[in-house]
Design a protein around this motif. Structure first.
Motif, PDB file in Angstrom:
ATOM      1  N   PHE A 179      59.921  83.681 -37.427  1.00 32.90           N
ATOM      2  CA  PHE A 179      60.746  82.979 -38.111  1.00 32.90           C
ATOM      3  C   PHE A 179      61.634  83.640 -38.972  1.00 32.90           C
ATOM      4  CE2 PHE A 179      62.287  80.288 -41.963  1.00 32.90           C
ATOM      5  CZ  PHE A 179      62.431  79.108 -40.942  1.00 32.90           C
ATOM      6  N   GLU A 180      61.182  84.801 -39.512  1.00 30.92           N
ATOM      7  CA  GLU A 180      61.876  85.615 -40.355  1.00 30.92           C
ATOM      8  C   GLU A 180      63.208  86.156 -39.616  1.00 30.92           C
ATOM      9  OE1 GLU A 180      59.596  88.137 -43.537  1.00 30.92           O
ATOM     10  OE2 GLU A 180      58.730  88.683 -41.582  1.00 30.92           O
ATOM     11  N   LYS A 181      62.862  86.520 -38.468  1.00 26.19           N
ATOM     12  CA  LYS A 181      64.148  86.998 -37.444  1.00 26.19           C
ATOM     13  C   LYS A 181      64.982  85.930 -37.264  1.00 26.19           C
ATOM     14  CE  LYS A 181      62.869  91.242 -37.093  1.00 26.19           C
ATOM     15  NZ  LYS A 181      63.854  92.169 -37.601  1.00 26.19           N
ATOM     16  N   THR A 183      69.184  85.554 -38.396  1.00 30.29           N
ATOM     17  CA  THR A 183      69.969  85.170 -37.459  1.00 30.29           C
ATOM     18  C   THR A 183      70.880  84.080 -37.672  1.00 30.29           C
ATOM     19  OG1 THR A 183      68.584  86.210 -35.597  1.00 30.29           O
ATOM     20  CG2 THR A 183      70.304  84.727 -34.976  1.00 30.29           C
ATOM     21  N   VAL A 184      70.202  83.099 -38.252  1.00 36.60           N
ATOM     22  CA  VAL A 184      71.026  81.616 -38.687  1.00 36.60           C
ATOM     23  C   VAL A 184      72.639  82.046 -39.223  1.00 36.60           C
ATOM     24  CG1 VAL A 184      71.095  79.687 -40.041  1.00 36.60           C
ATOM     25  CG2 VAL A 184      69.152  80.406 -38.725  1.00 36.60           C
ATOM     26  N   PRO A 185      72.884  82.971 -40.417  1.00 34.67           N
ATOM     27  CA  PRO A 185      74.262  83.154 -40.736  1.00 34.67           C
ATOM     28  C   PRO A 185      75.148  83.452 -39.866  1.00 34.67           C
ATOM     29  CG  PRO A 185      72.278  84.241 -42.505  1.00 34.67           C
ATOM     30  CD  PRO A 185      71.833  83.705 -41.281  1.00 34.67           C
ATOM     31  N   ALA A 198      68.294  84.706 -44.707  1.00 30.68           N
ATOM     32  CA  ALA A 198      66.933  85.911 -44.809  1.00 30.68           C
ATOM     33  C   ALA A 198      66.374  85.643 -46.146  1.00 30.68           C
ATOM     34  CB  ALA A 198      67.401  87.354 -44.534  1.00 30.68           C
ATOM     35  N   SER A 199      67.033  85.272 -47.335  1.00 28.10           N
ATOM     36  CA  SER A 199      66.627  85.048 -48.640  1.00 28.10           C
ATOM     37  C   SER A 199      65.967  83.734 -48.810  1.00 28.10           C
ATOM     38  CB  SER A 199      67.870  85.225 -49.564  1.00 28.10           C
ATOM     39  OG  SER A 199      68.395  86.288 -49.429  1.00 28.10           O
ATOM     40  N   MET A 258      69.155  84.750 -30.908  1.00 25.16           N
ATOM     41  CA  MET A 258      68.422  86.192 -31.543  1.00 25.16           C
ATOM     42  C   MET A 258      68.675  87.300 -30.807  1.00 25.16           C
ATOM     43  SD  MET A 258      64.849  83.766 -32.590  1.00 25.16           S
ATOM     44  CE  MET A 258      63.932  84.983 -33.095  1.00 25.16           C
ATOM     45  N   ARG A 259      68.697  87.329 -29.540  1.00 24.20           N
ATOM     46  CA  ARG A 259      68.971  88.354 -28.361  1.00 24.20           C
ATOM     47  C   ARG A 259      70.222  88.903 -28.941  1.00 24.20           C
ATOM     48  NH1 ARG A 259      66.504  84.792 -23.933  1.00 24.20           N
ATOM     49  NH2 ARG A 259      64.263  85.134 -24.120  1.00 24.20           N
TER      50      ARG A 259
END
Length: 472
Positions: free
Chosen positions: A86-88, A92-94, A121-122, A66-67
């Motif tokens: 969690f939204e952040k 980040t995951v993709p 994100a979606s 995430m950083r």
């Protein structure tokens, strides 16, 4: 045609690999002989508040990603709400594609929650709500999460100062119910704070240890006595394993008189030199090695982490928050000397060595062969890829190097080394990689097409070897 992402044959490139995984490896139980799971949470069989609580609290792997993705610290270790964090993470995951976090995250969503949708994100809000709803039910307590993955035994990592009250209460609960088929939880002895004499808190650790054992630690002999007392206490409560997380092995020549003088200097508030610190570490580490041999324990050494690199983050956030990296110490001579000194007098217990620097792979794979004396199959082990190396490339390199220079068939297999109850699909990840390697070799004509024998070998690596090695 492109394969479907994360289908039932994920990472399995041949039909033979598919057979090996699905018919031999997939359903083997798990012995997770090194992790950092909180014993109190297992005893109390807690539910997590939501997916963020289970996934992001304390997970420095995800925080680092995430950083790197430009996410503010408030969403990692800060005061944002669980859903905001969690939204952040979902955003980040993709961007973690080709990082093991991408595979692990989706394996965990699928394995625990039956969620096959790609996290981004979606999709994040719905995935968060669906998984969080399940986590609130009795079927998703931490014990049920472990049973879901067919985990039979976990060895936590415990300070010699620990009362082991949660282990004791858990064992009592299980023994009072003869029909209980819960996961066994055993402690592991981690005495590093009593080795690292140059730590500013060393004297205060000794004071705490003195209080617990009931006598003053005033010299080297009383420190040995105190550590032996705690080890005996751990053994009486099921411990069969020790663990060390050190930069390197210490194996200077020493006398106990020298170690005593150095310890007394620290106790009197004097400053010691680096040479003196190394000598003391060498002395106490050798003492612990002989003690483990007397107890019949397995000793583990995780070597090569350069910890707490970011001093500002250390000051603001403390240790274990994701600011560590691979170190580059010269490991061979001291490791050889340390193991050799114990072996010379038949005091070398079963030993597992893990390295964090992949440049040391061949070094470790050949080092273990120096001290496998035929008394026990695989007595000295080179451990699985860990931390920065417990990913596809790291596992493949460890498996291939061990195959080339030792006996992969005697390997005690994978572990999570994790604080997360959702991390156990790492065993699945390892097993798929292992089966793919064997499957490719068979289809290339490099190994015979003897699936029953090779399948049994794979089952041994996945579970049976560890069961026999640790005596669980």
């Amino acid at each position: 045609m492109a394969k479907v992402f994360l289908d039932e044959n994920f990472l399995l490139q041949t039909k033979t690999a598919e057979i090996l995984y699905h018919e031999y490896a997939k359903d083997m139980p798990i012995i997770d002989y090194h992790n950092h799971l909180p014993p109190d949470q297992i005893l109390n069989d807690i539910n997590f508040n939501n997916l963020s609580h289970a996934w992001l609290h304390g997970d420095h792997y995800k925080w680092r990603a995430m950083r790197a993705n430009g996410v503010n610290e408030a969403y990692c270790t800060g005061d944002k709400t669980d859903f905001e964090k969690f939204e952040k993470w979902a955003e980040t995951v993709p961007n973690t594609m080709r990082n093991p976090l991408y595979h692990w995250s989706h394996l965990e969503l699928k394995g625990y929650f039956g969620i096959s949708e790609i996290l981004n994100a979606s999709s994040g809000k719905k995935i968060y709500e669906d998984a969080s709803a399940k986590l609130s039910t009795k079927d998703y307590t931490v014990r049920n999460l472990l049973k879901m993955m067919n985990v039979k035994t976990v060895c936590t990592t415990d300070d010699p100062l620990d009362s082991l009250e949660h282990h004791i209460a858990y064992h009592k609960e299980l023994t009072q119910n003869p029909k209980n088929t819960e996961v066994a939880m055993l402690p592991a002895f981690r005495p590093d704070k009593f080795i690292l004499i140059d730590n500013p808190n060393f004297a205060s650790y000794l004071q705490k240890l003195s209080t617990i054992v009931g006598f003053e630690i005033k010299d080297y002999a009383s420190l040995q006595k105190a550590l032996k007392s705690r080890a005996d206490f751990f053994a009486a409560n099921g411990a069969k394993v020790s663990d060390h997380g050190l930069e390197e092995i210490y194996a200077d020549d020493f006398t106990e008189e020298q170690a005593d003088t150095i310890l007394k200097k620290v106790l009197s508030g004097q400053t010691i030199t680096n040479t003196e610190a190394s000598l003391f570490k060498s002395a106490i580490l050798h003492f612990l090695g002989t003690m483990y041999s007397e107890l019949g324990w397995i000793q583990q050494f995780h070597l090569g982490a350069l910890r707490n690199n970011n001093k500002r983050a250390m000051r603001l956030l403390g240790p274990d928050t994701g600011w560590d990296s691979i170190g580059d110490w010269s490991q061979a001579k001291a490791l050889s000397k340390f193991l050799g000194k114990l072996d010379e007098f038949d005091q070398l217990s079963k030993t597992i060595i893990y390295n964090l620097n992949p440049a040391d792979n061949e070094l470790m794979a050949t080092m273990i062969g120096n001290f496998n004396d035929g008394s026990v199959a695989g007595k000295v082990q080179w451990g699985s890829g860990w931390w920065f190396l417990d990913q596809k490339d790291g596992m493949e390199k460890q498996i291939n190097t061990l195959s080339n220079m030792g006996l992969l068939s005697r390997f005690v297999g994978m572990l999570t080394d994790s604080r997360s109850f959702l991390s156990f699909p790492r065993h699945e990840y390892f097993r798929r990689i292992l089966c793919n390697i064997y499957g490719n070799d068979i289809e290339n004509g490099e190994l015979p097409n003897d699936l029953p024998f090779i399948g049994k070998t794979i089952q041994n690596i996945c579970y049976n070897n560890a069961k026999e090695y640790f005596g669980f």
